[in-house]
Design a protein around this motif. Structure first.
Motif, short mmCIF file in Angstrom:
data_model
loop_
_atom_site.label_atom_id
_atom_site.label_comp_id
_atom_site.label_asym_id
_atom_site.label_seq_id
_atom_site.Cartn_x
_atom_site.Cartn_y
_atom_site.Cartn_z
N SER A 70 37.17 37.89 22.94
CA SER A 70 36.95 38.97 22.08
C SER A 70 37.68 40.37 22.39
CB SER A 70 35.76 38.82 21.31
OG SER A 70 35.83 38.35 20.90
N LEU A 71 38.14 40.36 23.83
CA LEU A 71 39.15 41.77 24.05
C LEU A 71 39.44 42.26 22.98
CD1 LEU A 71 39.87 40.49 27.70
CD2 LEU A 71 38.11 42.36 27.41
N GLN A 72 39.25 43.86 23.10
CA GLN A 72 39.91 44.85 22.07
C GLN A 72 40.29 45.84 22.88
OE1 GLN A 72 39.95 44.01 18.76
NE2 GLN A 72 38.72 42.38 19.61
N PRO A 73 41.74 46.32 22.75
CA PRO A 73 42.26 47.67 23.05
C PRO A 73 41.84 48.79 23.83
CG PRO A 73 43.49 47.17 20.71
CD PRO A 73 42.40 46.20 20.83
N GLU A 74 40.48 48.91 22.73
CA GLU A 74 39.37 49.44 23.91
C GLU A 74 38.95 49.62 25.14
OE1 GLU A 74 39.76 48.62 20.43
OE2 GLU A 74 37.80 48.54 20.10
N ASP A 75 38.77 48.15 25.34
CA ASP A 75 38.59 47.25 26.82
C ASP A 75 39.86 47.60 27.35
OD1 ASP A 75 37.30 44.78 25.20
OD2 ASP A 75 35.93 45.79 25.53
N THR A 76 40.58 48.27 27.69
CA THR A 76 41.45 48.73 28.31
C THR A 76 40.60 49.74 29.16
OG1 THR A 76 43.17 48.28 26.88
CG2 THR A 76 43.69 49.75 28.58
N ALA A 77 40.44 49.19 30.72
CA ALA A 77 40.98 50.29 31.56
C ALA A 77 40.35 49.60 32.52
CB ALA A 77 38.64 50.26 31.76
N VAL A 78 40.45 50.09 34.10
CA VAL A 78 39.98 50.01 35.34
C VAL A 78 38.63 48.93 35.87
CG1 VAL A 78 40.51 50.18 38.21
CG2 VAL A 78 42.08 51.26 36.77
N TYR A 79 38.26 48.42 36.00
CA TYR A 79 36.70 47.13 36.50
C TYR A 79 36.33 47.63 37.33
CZ TYR A 79 37.06 46.09 31.47
OH TYR A 79 36.65 46.23 29.71
N TYR A 80 36.00 47.95 38.16
CA TYR A 80 35.13 48.26 39.67
C TYR A 80 33.68 47.12 39.64
CZ TYR A 80 38.26 52.16 39.74
OH TYR A 80 39.06 53.38 40.00
N CYS A 81 33.14 46.13 41.14
CA CYS A 81 32.05 45.54 41.23
C CYS A 81 32.39 46.90 41.77
CB CYS A 81 32.98 44.51 41.30
SG CYS A 81 33.18 44.51 43.14
N ALA A 82 29.93 46.62 41.82
CA ALA A 82 29.42 47.56 42.45
C ALA A 82 28.25 46.27 42.75
CB ALA A 82 29.18 48.83 41.89
N ALA A 83 27.54 46.96 44.66
CA ALA A 83 26.62 45.69 44.82
C ALA A 83 25.21 47.02 45.28
CB ALA A 83 27.06 45.21 46.17
N ARG A 84 24.38 46.85 44.81
CA ARG A 84 23.46 47.04 45.65
C ARG A 84 21.86 46.21 46.51
NH1 ARG A 84 18.57 49.00 41.57
NH2 ARG A 84 18.22 50.76 43.07
N SER A 85 21.96 47.34 47.59
CA SER A 85 22.49 46.94 49.07
C SER A 85 20.70 47.40 49.73
CB SER A 85 23.03 46.86 49.62
OG SER A 85 23.67 47.64 50.07
N SER A 86 20.50 48.81 49.14
CA SER A 86 19.91 49.65 49.64
C SER A 86 17.97 49.23 49.82
CB SER A 86 19.23 51.18 49.38
OG SER A 86 20.76 51.60 49.32
#
Length: 129
Positions: free
Chosen positions: A85-101
């Motif tokens: 159900s994607l909407q125009p307001e979902d437009t963005a650059v998507y980043y993944c990130a990891a916690r490792s500390s």
């Protein structure tokens, strides 16, 4: 060297679906939790969803809860974000990130950027109206 690589971004019409993935293609390290953030031009990164690596606990932003699903494959060291159900307001650059500390709360999903140690390069998702 840790390297998070996202894939699966692209253009989709409003109401459509898309799934992005993120794999740690570098040296093996302990992953405690992973998250997805997104960013539009002129704004900071916004938390989208996160998942704990031990018990699979998930956290979602209010704006995506019920539409997005985060899941993981521990063996492949990969996290996925299924977006419906994607909407125009979902437009963005998507980043993944990891916690490792090895912090006291390392297994928790946190919604702020500074809790994450490694980041991917980002993948563009554009939702047309």
């Amino acid at each position: 060297q840790v390297q998070l690589v996202e894939s699966g971004g692209g253009l989709v019409q409003a109401g459509g679906s898309l799934e992005v993935s993120c794999v740690n293609s570098g040296r093996t390290f302990i992953t405690y939790a992973m998250g997805w953030f997104r960013q539009v031009p002129g704004a900071g990164r916004e938390f989208v969803a996160g998942i704990s690596w031990n018990d699979g606990n998930t956290v979602y932003a209010d704006s995506v809860r019920g539409r997005f699903t985060i899941h993981r494959d521990n063996a492949k060291n990969t996290v996925y974000l299924k977006m419906d159900s994607l909407q125009p307001e979902d437009t963005a650059v998507y980043y993944c990130a990891a916690r490792s500390s090895a912090s006291f709360d390392r297994w928790e999903v946190r919604t702020f950027e500074s809790a994450y140690d490694y980041w991917g390069q980002g993948t563009q998702i554009t939702v047309s109206s």
